[in-house]
Design a protein around this motif. Structure first.
Motif, short mmCIF file in Angstrom:
data_model
loop_
_atom_site.label_atom_id
_atom_site.label_comp_id
_atom_site.label_asym_id
_atom_site.label_seq_id
_atom_site.Cartn_x
_atom_site.Cartn_y
_atom_site.Cartn_z
N ALA A 1 8.91 17.95 15.85
CA ALA A 1 7.66 17.75 16.59
C ALA A 1 7.80 18.19 18.04
CB ALA A 1 7.25 16.28 16.52
N GLN A 2 8.98 18.04 18.61
CA GLN A 2 9.20 18.49 19.99
C GLN A 2 8.97 19.99 20.12
OE1 GLN A 2 13.14 16.95 20.71
NE2 GLN A 2 12.33 15.25 21.90
N GLU B 1 4.74 16.43 7.75
CA GLU B 1 5.91 17.07 7.14
C GLU B 1 5.84 18.59 7.29
OE1 GLU B 1 6.20 17.05 2.74
OE2 GLU B 1 4.26 16.04 2.84
N GLU B 2 6.99 19.20 7.33
CA GLU B 2 7.08 20.65 7.54
C GLU B 2 6.50 21.39 6.33
OE1 GLU B 2 7.58 24.01 9.55
OE2 GLU B 2 7.88 22.01 10.37
N LEU C 1 0.75 14.14 21.42
CA LEU C 1 1.34 14.38 20.10
C LEU C 1 1.72 13.06 19.45
CD1 LEU C 1 2.61 16.44 18.03
CD2 LEU C 1 4.72 16.16 19.33
N ALA C 2 1.33 12.91 18.21
CA ALA C 2 1.77 11.78 17.38
C ALA C 2 2.58 12.36 16.23
CB ALA C 2 0.57 11.01 16.85
N VAL C 3 3.44 11.55 15.66
CA VAL C 3 4.28 12.00 14.55
C VAL C 3 4.03 11.10 13.36
CG1 VAL C 3 6.66 12.38 13.79
CG2 VAL C 3 6.02 12.89 16.15
N ASP C 4 3.76 11.73 12.21
CA ASP C 4 3.51 10.98 10.98
C ASP C 4 4.77 10.22 10.55
OD1 ASP C 4 2.11 10.05 8.78
OD2 ASP C 4 1.89 12.01 7.83
N THR C 5 4.57 9.17 9.80
CA THR C 5 5.68 8.39 9.27
C THR C 5 6.38 9.18 8.16
OG1 THR C 5 4.23 7.37 7.64
CG2 THR C 5 4.49 6.22 9.75
#
Length: 133
Positions: free
Chosen positions: A56-57, A26-27, A68-72
């Protein structure tokens, strides 16, 4: 972004002995929340996974070549690793070998570099093999 560039340089330096992964969570300072005066981007609080993917991009552009992975949206990775909002880990064979402090104050690339330097030295040292006959 400066920390991201430092991380990218570290990853490039140790690419021969380690795999690196960025996980976007999260930001930390959303433009519609706790705003930071030195934020490189104006990113609002993520309302859905698409928002998080777009943000994320931007991070990926700052560290090209690093996976790069993105958290849920329920922040499972952040909760599991206590990443609030930056944290460095070394995981080897499913075991946490290094856990950095929580960012921003505990985020120390120098500690990560030191661990990786020591690990690389161990890999390059000839090992003694004892053979019993």
């Amino acid at each position: 972004m400066a920390r991201l560039r430092s991380f990218q340089r570290l990853a490039a330096h140790f690419v021969d002995i380690a795999d690196f992964l960025l996980v976007y969570i999260e930001e930390a300072h959303p433009s519609d929340g706790w705003v930071s005066s030195d934020a490189a981007y104006q990113i609002p609080k993520h309302q859905c996974l698409q928002d998080r993917l777009r943000a994320a991009q931007l991070m990926q552009e700052g560290a090209p070549g690093c996976p790069l992975a993105v958290d849920t949206m329920d922040n499972a990775s952040s909760a599991a690793y206590g990443a609030f909002f930056e944290r460095l880990y070394i995981i080897q064979e499913e075991v946490v070998m290094y856990q950095g402090g929580r960012g921003p104050d505990g985020y120390k690339i120098s500690e990560l570099r030191s661990w990786l330097d020591q690990y690389k030295t161990r890999l390059q040292s000839p090992s003694t093999v004892v053979i019993h006959v």
